[in-house]
Write an enzyme that holds these catalytic residues in place. Structure first.
Site, mmCIF file in Angstrom:
data_model
loop_
_atom_site.group_PDB
_atom_site.id
_atom_site.type_symbol
_atom_site.label_atom_id
_atom_site.label_comp_id
_atom_site.label_asym_id
_atom_site.label_seq_id
_atom_site.Cartn_x
_atom_site.Cartn_y
_atom_site.Cartn_z
ATOM 1 N N TYR A 173 -22.012 78.368 22.141
ATOM 2 C CA TYR A 173 -21.109 78.513 21.710
ATOM 3 C C TYR A 173 -21.353 79.553 20.109
ATOM 4 O O TYR A 173 -20.119 78.975 19.291
ATOM 5 C CB TYR A 173 -19.752 77.819 21.316
ATOM 6 C CG TYR A 173 -19.529 77.112 22.585
ATOM 7 C CD1 TYR A 173 -18.621 77.499 23.531
ATOM 8 C CD2 TYR A 173 -20.367 75.774 22.677
ATOM 9 C CE1 TYR A 173 -18.799 77.054 24.808
ATOM 10 C CE2 TYR A 173 -19.990 75.373 23.840
ATOM 11 C CZ TYR A 173 -19.160 76.127 25.274
ATOM 12 O OH TYR A 173 -18.734 75.205 26.726
ATOM 13 N N GLY A 200 -19.181 69.234 28.698
ATOM 14 C CA GLY A 200 -18.784 68.198 28.662
ATOM 15 C C GLY A 200 -19.991 67.345 27.292
ATOM 16 O O GLY A 200 -19.362 66.976 26.332
ATOM 17 N N TYR A 244 -13.556 74.718 14.355
ATOM 18 C CA TYR A 244 -12.861 73.328 13.842
ATOM 19 C C TYR A 244 -13.697 72.453 12.967
ATOM 20 O O TYR A 244 -14.226 71.535 13.347
ATOM 21 C CB TYR A 244 -14.336 72.623 15.261
ATOM 22 C CG TYR A 244 -14.149 73.959 16.703
ATOM 23 C CD1 TYR A 244 -13.213 73.967 16.948
ATOM 24 C CD2 TYR A 244 -15.412 74.705 16.893
ATOM 25 C CE1 TYR A 244 -13.134 74.772 18.100
ATOM 26 C CE2 TYR A 244 -15.085 75.922 17.938
ATOM 27 C CZ TYR A 244 -14.093 75.631 18.809
ATOM 28 O OH TYR A 244 -14.379 76.472 19.515
ATOM 29 N N ARG A 257 -18.042 78.001 14.368
ATOM 30 C CA ARG A 257 -17.633 76.959 14.415
ATOM 31 C C ARG A 257 -17.274 75.987 13.642
ATOM 32 O O ARG A 257 -17.011 75.455 13.346
ATOM 33 C CB ARG A 257 -19.059 76.197 15.067
ATOM 34 C CG ARG A 257 -19.022 76.741 16.851
ATOM 35 C CD ARG A 257 -20.405 76.127 17.458
ATOM 36 N NE ARG A 257 -19.753 75.221 17.633
ATOM 37 C CZ ARG A 257 -19.185 73.453 17.832
ATOM 38 N NH1 ARG A 257 -20.638 73.155 16.273
ATOM 39 N NH2 ARG A 257 -18.606 72.709 18.274
ATOM 40 N N PRO A 269 -22.541 71.577 32.787
ATOM 41 C CA PRO A 269 -22.981 71.608 31.156
ATOM 42 C C PRO A 269 -23.238 72.460 30.662
ATOM 43 O O PRO A 269 -23.591 73.923 31.054
ATOM 44 C CB PRO A 269 -24.539 70.924 31.014
ATOM 45 C CG PRO A 269 -24.712 71.206 32.588
ATOM 46 C CD PRO A 269 -23.698 71.605 33.476
ATOM 47 N N CYS A 308 -13.928 88.074 3.365
ATOM 48 C CA CYS A 308 -12.832 87.706 2.607
ATOM 49 C C CYS A 308 -12.259 87.375 3.147
ATOM 50 O O CYS A 308 -11.190 87.327 3.974
ATOM 51 C CB CYS A 308 -12.145 89.683 2.842
ATOM 52 S SG CYS A 308 -13.413 90.842 2.149
#
Ligand code: LLP
Length: 404
Positions: free
Chosen positions: A358, A226, A303, A299, A261, A329
């Site tokens: 990610y 985190g 998010y 991402r 991590p 699209c």
């Protein structure tokens, strides 16, 4: 290291993921060294970037691995991580995955519910072995991060509460087939404040103390992952203060600190290189269409995450805001919004920063787009660590359904 993006684009094409292995090693050492004076095990969260060469880089440094599927466990082993440094986490594991993990003799299975504990026990019984487990405890603290990547509140699906955890530890201790060696928590991702982690560590350390009083002797104190990184102008948690807070929470206890991590180790060591296809205007709105898209880096779309985007070769001209979008699209297919850029032309190169975590692992083949090539660089040399997919790769598993 200094990366020559233009040269890499010429040699390997775009879209291209590029990883700086020197940076990855530096980050690993920074974290590992912060725990000096305590027993510690850094288990790289493979989900952040699971390319074998990336995992292998951490294996060379002595890292363990935090895995969330048996596939990730197998990747970690193949990349040279020692079985006794592998943790298998995740809210739902199939019996087959549990069986394989036990047979592979990994460090521990991280259990997230009573039902799962019973499944692990049943599978261990069939194999006539004792399963090393840890229990993921949900400390109910607010990590103050994006709700999608927040996990340590009771409203999230992860872990069990303190009372349930106690019951499960007592159950496990009394079971012939379970060995409760660890305790685990993970309150969220991209954390930029130390207090919630410190608070969670205190709560879980107190639980360890009360378990010790009833003869449940925990050995591994797993604080999850985190740690946040810089995407924009975030002020980060100081690594040494992070380690100190954990050390101080477990004072007086004989524990090995485990941390998991992902982003911290890889995010800022990765770049997504993309080429401008062309620009267009809809009314007054300017768009720059590039050859990377949400299937390469999801991402921003998923998010609303911010990634810095820079021109590889600076150009003259007045800056104006443009949305950097992919060819997919979907209106949600963008890499950046209102990015200030001079007028761009076909062939100009843009680099999307902080793309090492990610990024590729969340890539897809949406719109039948082959996934990008990945290269890794160290000591002035860059090599392909995953070749660009081809159309044939994309359809290889498919069969025509024909009647008659
Ligand atoms: N340990 C556990 C139990 C986790 O669930 C995670 C991440 C980690 C460790 C590693 O977290 P990190 O150090 O990388 O923050 N796709 C999202 C992030 C999802 C994180 C899921 N769990 C993103 O792109 O921001």
């Amino acid at each position: 290291m200094n990366i020559d993006f233009k040269k890499l684009a010429d040699e390997f094409g775009t879209p291209l993921y590029i990883y700086d292995l020197e940076f990855l090693r530096k980050r690993y050492k920074e974290l590992k060294n912060a725990f000096e004076g305590s027993k510690s095990l850094v288990c790289y969260a493979v989900k952040a970037n699971s390319n074998l060469s990336i995992i292998n880089t951490f294996a060379q440094e002595g890292s363990g691995a935090d895995c969330v599927s048996i596939g990730e466990v197998k990747r970690a082993l193949l990349a040279g991580i020692k079985p006794y440094k592998i943790i298998f986490s995740g809210v739902g594991k199939s019996d087959e995955e549990i069986k394989e993990a036990l047979e592979l003799k990994i460090l521990m299975i991280n259990v997230e519910s009573e039902e799962e504990l019973k499944r692990v026990e049943a599978v261990a019984k069939e194999l006539a072995i004792e399963a090393r487990i840890s229990i993921r405890v949900n400390p109910n603290v607010d990590p103050k991060t994006h709700p999608y990547i927040s996990t340590g509140l009771h409203e999230n699906k992860f872990g069990v509460d303190i009372d349930m955890a106690k019951r499960l530890y007592i159950y496990a201790k009394n079971s012939e087939y379970l060995d409760p060696v660890g305790i685990h928590f993970h309150i969220g991702s991209q954390l930029t404040r130390l207090e919630p982690i410190a608070e969670a560590a205190q709560i879980i350390a107190d639980l360890v103390r009360s378990l010790k009083a009833i003869n449940v002797d925990i050995k591994f104190f797993d604080v999850g992952g985190g740690l946040g990184v810089v995407y924009d102008d975030e002020v980060l948690i100081n690594t040494q203060e992070y380690a100190n807070a954990i050390k101080s929470a477990i004072k007086g206890l004989d524990l090995t600190i485990v941390c998991e991590p992902g982003r911290f180790l890889t995010a800022n060591g990765g770049y997504l290189l993309t080429k401008v296809l062309y620009e267009k205007k809809n009314g007054n709105k300017r768009f720059t269409i590039v050859d990377a898209a949400m299937n390469d880096l999801v991402r921003p779309s998923l998010y609303k995450a911010y990634h810095k985007i820079e021109l590889v070769q600076p150009k003259e001209g007045e800056l104006s805001p443009t949305d950097i979008v992919g060819p997919i699209c979907e209106s949600g297919d963008f890499l950046g919004k209102n990015v200030l850029m001079p007028k761009l032309e076909s062939g100009d190169l843009l680099v999307v920063k902080s793309a090492g975590a990610y990024g590729f692992t969340m890539a897809s083949n949406y719109n039948t787009r082959p996934r990008a090539c990945e290269v890794a660089c160290e000591n002035g040399e860059c090599r392909v660590i995953r070749k660009r997919e081809t159309f044939d790769d994309l359809i290889a598993a498919e069969r025509l359904y024909l009647k008659g």
